[in-house]
Design an enzyme around this catalytic site. Structure first.
Site, short mmCIF file in Angstrom:
data_model
loop_
_atom_site.label_atom_id
_atom_site.label_comp_id
_atom_site.label_asym_id
_atom_site.label_seq_id
_atom_site.Cartn_x
_atom_site.Cartn_y
_atom_site.Cartn_z
CD GLU A 61 -2.98 -1.18 0.45
OE1 GLU A 61 -3.14 -0.19 -0.31
OE2 GLU A 61 -3.74 -2.17 0.44
CG ASP B 83 -17.49 -9.10 -6.66
OD1 ASP B 83 -18.59 -8.65 -6.29
OD2 ASP B 83 -16.50 -9.15 -5.90
#
Length: 256
Positions: free
Chosen positions: A75, A100
């Site tokens: 991240e 999805d």
């Protein structure tokens, strides 16, 4: 899964990318393929999550039933890359993942992604909407689109006419080992598939008698339309000794 060459990876995911676009996905195929390369490094893992979608708080749906894996990730925090661990959604196939992901992108924050008129603008919109924390996310996507000429897939994602002899059918994915082999055509409870494209992908020998398709020498009931022979998916699977299941939630044929 073994490391694929970049072109092998693109070829493996392109049928699913094109199909979901034909079904109305907001993502340009070029952007989606670039994103899958960037997010995975060109590896299709067994959990088929090609876009880094985490479990989060969203409910289960027709394409994700709550399965998850915990994996290491990176991240960007204060413009620094930080190693972390997170729970990621796991899927039956890459088709399930892409469907999805489209649900995920239907949120209000991604309106700019859905409205983007070019792949470049869509890549930028993914970054500005907060899809990823990498400050170079859009530039990396655009660079991949150019490097691998991914816009060649955008025209293929446009809706295609149904075979004339299968009018009224619904488009459904035919999936094996997590990958879409080709679209099938569901009509009156029967899925008809392009025999040569899917049969040869499964290692079968496909022939033609002049009126019927043969699979490993056995004649099968055939619909001939626009020079393509279509057979029932269960007939072909029976000849090859392959199991067939129907995913009623996702409306997909799963080959065992």
């Amino acid at each position: 899964m073994a490391q694929l060459s970049r072109e092998q990876f693109i070829a493996a995911i392109a049928p699913a990318v094109i199909l979901v676009r034909q079904e109305g996905s907001p993502l340009f195929p070029s952007v989606r393929i670039a994103q899958s390369i960037l997010e995975t490094g060109g590896v299709i893992h067994a959990w088929n999550n090609l876009g880094g979608i985490k479990v989060g708080t969203g409910p289960a749906n027709d394409y994700w039933q709550g399965e998850a894996v915990v994996r290491g990730t990176w991240e960007y925090v204060d413009n620094r890359s930080v190693e972390a661990r997170a729970a990621f959604r796991a899927y039956k196939s890459i088709y399930h993942f892409y469907k999805d992901q489209d649900i995920f992108l239907s949120a209000a924050r991604y309106a700019g992604v859905r409205q983007a008129g070019t792949p470049e603008r869509q890549a930028q919109a993914l970054q500005t909407s907060g899809y990823a924390t990498d400050p170079e996310y859009a530039n990396k996507l655009i660079a991949l689109i150019r490097q691998y000429n991914l816009k060649r897939f955008d025209d293929q994602g446009k809706p295609q006419p149904l075979p004339s002899k299968l009018k009224g059918a619904s488009l459904v994915p035919v999936i094996q080992q997590g990958q879409v082999l080709a679209p099938g055509y569901l009509r009156d409870g029967v899925t008809w598939i392009p025999a040569r494209r899917i049969g040869e992908a499964l290692g079968a020998t496909i022939g033609w008698t002049g009126s019927k398709v043969t699979v490993n020498g056995k004649e099968l009931e055939t619909v001939l339309s626009e020079s393509t022979g279509y057979v029932k998916v269960r007939d072909l699977a029976e000849v090859l000794g392959i199991g067939v299941t129907w995913d009623n939630e996702a409306k997909a044929v799963m080959l065992g």
